[in-house]
Design a protein around this motif. Structure first.
Motif, PDB file in Angstrom:
ATOM      1  N   GLY A  57       0.818  -1.211   0.000  1.00  0.00           N
ATOM      2  CA  GLY A  57       0.000   0.000   0.000  1.00  0.00           C
ATOM      3  C   GLY A  57       0.844   1.249   0.000  1.00  0.00           C
ATOM      4  N   VAL A  58       1.892   1.255   0.807  1.00  0.00           N
ATOM      5  CA  VAL A  58       2.800   2.399   0.833  1.00  0.00           C
ATOM      6  C   VAL A  58       3.507   2.531  -0.503  1.00  0.00           C
ATOM      7  N   LEU A  59       3.830   1.406  -1.112  1.00  0.00           N
ATOM      8  CA  LEU A  59       4.511   1.426  -2.405  1.00  0.00           C
ATOM      9  C   LEU A  59       3.692   2.180  -3.445  1.00  0.00           C
ATOM     10  N   GLY A  60       2.358   1.965  -3.447  1.00  0.00           N
ATOM     11  CA  GLY A  60       1.518   2.675  -4.404  1.00  0.00           C
ATOM     12  C   GLY A  60       1.559   4.175  -4.191  1.00  0.00           C
ATOM     13  N   ASP A  61       1.512   4.605  -2.925  1.00  0.00           N
ATOM     14  CA  ASP A  61       1.608   6.038  -2.629  1.00  0.00           C
ATOM     15  C   ASP A  61       2.981   6.576  -2.986  1.00  0.00           C
ATOM     16  N   ASP A  62       4.006   5.776  -2.704  1.00  0.00           N
ATOM     17  CA  ASP A  62       5.383   6.159  -3.040  1.00  0.00           C
ATOM     18  C   ASP A  62       5.518   6.382  -4.536  1.00  0.00           C
ATOM     19  N   LEU A  63       4.918   5.496  -5.315  1.00  0.00           N
ATOM     20  CA  LEU A  63       4.966   5.596  -6.775  1.00  0.00           C
ATOM     21  C   LEU A  63       4.327   6.882  -7.254  1.00  0.00           C
ATOM     22  N   ALA A  64       3.117   7.173  -6.743  1.00  0.00           N
ATOM     23  CA  ALA A  64       2.419   8.384  -7.171  1.00  0.00           C
ATOM     24  C   ALA A  64       3.203   9.638  -6.810  1.00  0.00           C
ATOM     25  N   LEU A  65       3.743   9.662  -5.581  1.00  0.00           N
ATOM     26  CA  LEU A  65       4.478  10.836  -5.130  1.00  0.00           C
ATOM     27  C   LEU A  65       5.726  11.078  -5.954  1.00  0.00           C
ATOM     28  N   ASN A  66       6.497  10.031  -6.169  1.00  0.00           N
ATOM     29  CA  ASN A  66       7.781  10.229  -6.828  1.00  0.00           C
ATOM     30  C   ASN A  66       7.640  10.450  -8.325  1.00  0.00           C
ATOM     31  N   ALA A  67       6.628   9.870  -8.953  1.00  0.00           N
ATOM     32  CA  ALA A  67       6.388  10.171 -10.362  1.00  0.00           C
ATOM     33  C   ALA A  67       6.010  11.631 -10.526  1.00  0.00           C
ATOM     34  N   GLN A  68       5.214  12.138  -9.572  1.00  0.00           N
ATOM     35  CA  GLN A  68       4.832  13.547  -9.622  1.00  0.00           C
ATOM     36  C   GLN A  68       6.027  14.454  -9.364  1.00  0.00           C
ATOM     37  N   GLN A  69       6.939  14.015  -8.502  1.00  0.00           N
ATOM     38  CA  GLN A  69       8.082  14.847  -8.132  1.00  0.00           C
ATOM     39  C   GLN A  69       9.048  15.053  -9.294  1.00  0.00           C
ATOM     40  N   VAL A  70       9.219  14.053 -10.163  1.00  0.00           N
ATOM     41  CA  VAL A  70      10.259  14.144 -11.183  1.00  0.00           C
ATOM     42  C   VAL A  70       9.735  14.597 -12.540  1.00  0.00           C
ATOM     43  N   THR A  71       8.441  14.922 -12.633  1.00  0.00           N
ATOM     44  CA  THR A  71       7.928  15.443 -13.889  1.00  0.00           C
ATOM     45  C   THR A  71       8.261  16.921 -13.997  1.00  0.00           C
ATOM     46  N   GLY A  72       8.296  17.440 -15.216  1.00  0.00           N
ATOM     47  CA  GLY A  72       8.497  18.862 -15.417  1.00  0.00           C
ATOM     48  C   GLY A  72       9.896  19.247 -15.830  1.00  0.00           C
ATOM     49  N   VAL A  73      10.762  18.285 -16.141  1.00  0.00           N
ATOM     50  CA  VAL A  73      12.099  18.600 -16.624  1.00  0.00           C
ATOM     51  C   VAL A  73      12.157  18.301 -18.114  1.00  0.00           C
ATOM     52  N   ASN A  74      13.231  18.752 -18.766  1.00  0.00           N
ATOM     53  CA  ASN A  74      13.378  18.498 -20.198  1.00  0.00           C
ATOM     54  C   ASN A  74      13.347  16.999 -20.489  1.00  0.00           C
ATOM     55  N   ALA A  75      12.789  16.630 -21.652  1.00  0.00           N
ATOM     56  CA  ALA A  75      12.566  15.218 -21.974  1.00  0.00           C
ATOM     57  C   ALA A  75      13.850  14.401 -21.948  1.00  0.00           C
ATOM     58  N   ILE A 114      15.848  -2.969  -1.521  1.00  0.00           N
ATOM     59  CA  ILE A 114      16.297  -3.004  -2.922  1.00  0.00           C
ATOM     60  C   ILE A 114      15.129  -3.262  -3.855  1.00  0.00           C
ATOM     61  N   ALA A 115      14.268  -4.225  -3.497  1.00  0.00           N
ATOM     62  CA  ALA A 115      13.136  -4.563  -4.359  1.00  0.00           C
ATOM     63  C   ALA A 115      12.183  -3.377  -4.516  1.00  0.00           C
ATOM     64  N   MET A 116      11.909  -2.666  -3.417  1.00  0.00           N
ATOM     65  CA  MET A 116      11.005  -1.520  -3.472  1.00  0.00           C
ATOM     66  C   MET A 116      11.602  -0.393  -4.313  1.00  0.00           C
ATOM     67  N   THR A 117      12.890  -0.165  -4.178  1.00  0.00           N
ATOM     68  CA  THR A 117      13.535   0.903  -4.951  1.00  0.00           C
ATOM     69  C   THR A 117      13.488   0.593  -6.442  1.00  0.00           C
ATOM     70  N   ILE A 118      13.846  -0.634  -6.806  1.00  0.00           N
ATOM     71  CA  ILE A 118      13.814  -1.016  -8.222  1.00  0.00           C
ATOM     72  C   ILE A 118      12.394  -0.950  -8.762  1.00  0.00           C
ATOM     73  N   GLY A 119      11.432  -1.457  -7.974  1.00  0.00           N
ATOM     74  CA  GLY A 119      10.042  -1.458  -8.427  1.00  0.00           C
ATOM     75  C   GLY A 119       9.486  -0.065  -8.636  1.00  0.00           C
ATOM     76  N   VAL A 120       9.678   0.800  -7.621  1.00  0.00           N
ATOM     77  CA  VAL A 120       9.119   2.154  -7.696  1.00  0.00           C
ATOM     78  C   VAL A 120       9.729   2.940  -8.841  1.00  0.00           C
ATOM     79  N   TYR A 121      11.058   2.990  -8.889  1.00  0.00           N
ATOM     80  CA  TYR A 121      11.697   3.885  -9.854  1.00  0.00           C
ATOM     81  C   TYR A 121      11.742   3.293 -11.254  1.00  0.00           C
ATOM     82  N   GLY A 122      11.616   1.969 -11.357  1.00  0.00           N
ATOM     83  CA  GLY A 122      11.444   1.388 -12.681  1.00  0.00           C
ATOM     84  C   GLY A 122      10.118   1.812 -13.295  1.00  0.00           C
ATOM     85  N   ILE A 123       9.065   1.782 -12.471  1.00  0.00           N
ATOM     86  CA  ILE A 123       7.742   2.200 -12.967  1.00  0.00           C
ATOM     87  C   ILE A 123       7.702   3.709 -13.203  1.00  0.00           C
ATOM     88  N   VAL A 124       8.339   4.480 -12.310  1.00  0.00           N
ATOM     89  CA  VAL A 124       8.398   5.934 -12.507  1.00  0.00           C
ATOM     90  C   VAL A 124       9.075   6.268 -13.837  1.00  0.00           C
TER      91      VAL A 124
END
Length: 309
Positions: free
Chosen positions: A33-51, A183-193
């Motif tokens: 459950g936290v992973l899903g929130d983590d995903l939403a937060l971090n995807a939102q955090q890194v948007t807005g930079v040059n492609a 390690i698994a959570m980091t790879i999972g979250v940022y791979g999807i981000v």
């Protein structure tokens, strides 16, 4: 004798690895459950930079997340061993900070005029025109994402630690399980981000293919990408309130009971009862997060005003 000792050691290691794999699996389920929130937060955090800088930014934040967990895993183990009563207050402070950060975003939207927002966007666009300023903007985004990740990672690590402690695991097994989850959570979250922020590039690639189906899918992805990025801003802010309020709610009994009662109250609603019961605690957490965020922002604003005087 030596061969027997070696075989016994190998058997012990194999047993520990089996326990680690099992506990890591259980802990991963608990933290999903936290992973899903983590995903939403971090995807939102890194948007807005040059492609062309999106993936480097995601990679930088992922490395920061690993550094966070490299600090948090030994810290959690040490605090659990020597000062377990400090874990809950520290988590509550982290939850309050997430609520504050979320409410600060809301307050910025509500209290700033459209002209101010337009001026800020123009200033940001001008900054992105030069490499030096672009790197400054990127570093700000990276630091903000890593700060948010630190609090979410702390919650994940503490939840996982609670699971392995409940299993009565040895210290070595606890360490191995926490490292595996981290390690698994980091790879999972940022791979999807990384996948989320490159949806538009995938859509562009598919739209240039010869097949009609590929072009149609590419067009759909190109049309959906900007809407998704805008939605992530809202989802990320809501997630801050839900996660922050949830952390506080788990430690503050009256709020936890309120969430439980809300779920029980709507559980008997025809047709949608089960869905409402599942959603109700999150709604209570989000509302609590808004209240806590507003209170913290008020305290911070007053403190800044007093310090300014």
């Amino acid at each position: 004798m030596a061969a027997g000792s070696l075989l016994a050691l190998i058997d012990d290691i194999a047993s520990v690895l089996d326990d680690v794999a099992l506990m890591s699996k259980v802990a991963a389920k608990k933290t999903a459950g936290v992973l899903g929130d983590d995903l939403a937060l971090n995807a939102q955090q890194v948007t807005g930079v040059n492609a062309d800088r999106e993936l480097p930014v995601v990679w930088a934040v992922a490395l920061g997340s690993l550094r966070n967990k490299a600090i948090l895993v030994p810290a959690a183990l040490a605090i659990s061993a020597f000062l377990p009563q400090a874990i809950t207050p520290m988590l509550m402070l982290g939850g309050a900070y997430l609520c504050f950060e979320g409410f600060e975003k809301v307050a910025h939207k509500l209290l700033h005029s459209a002209a101010e927002d337009a001026a800020h966007e123009e200033e940001l666009a001008t900054a992105l025109a030069t490499n030096a300023d672009m790197l400054t903007v990127e570093q700000d985004k990276i630091k903000g994402a890593i700060r948010t990740d630190f609090i979410l990672s702390a919650e994940i690590i503490v939840i996982a630690l609670g699971v392995v402690n409940a299993q009565g695991a040895s210290f070595g097994a606890q360490v191995a399980a926490l490292v595996s989850v981290a390690i698994a959570m980091t790879i999972g979250v940022y791979g999807i981000v990384a996948g989320i922020v490159k949806i538009d590039d995938l859509g562009l690639y598919l739209s240039r293919r010869t097949g009609a189906a590929a072009r149609a899918l590419g067009g759909m992805l190109l049309a959906a990408a900007p809407r998704l990025m805008k939605a992530l801003s809202v989802i990320g802010t809501v997630a801050m309130f839900m996660v922050g309020g949830g952390i506080i709610g788990h430690a503050f009994a009256p709020l936890h009971h309120l969430a439980t009662q809300a779920a029980a109250l709507v559980a008997d609603v025809p047709v949608a009862g089960r869905l409402l019961a599942a959603v109700a605690p999150s709604v209570v957490d989000a509302v609590a997060g808004v209240v806590v965020g507003a209170a913290v922002l008020l305290v911070v604003a007053l403190a800044q005003k007093v310090r300014g005087k």
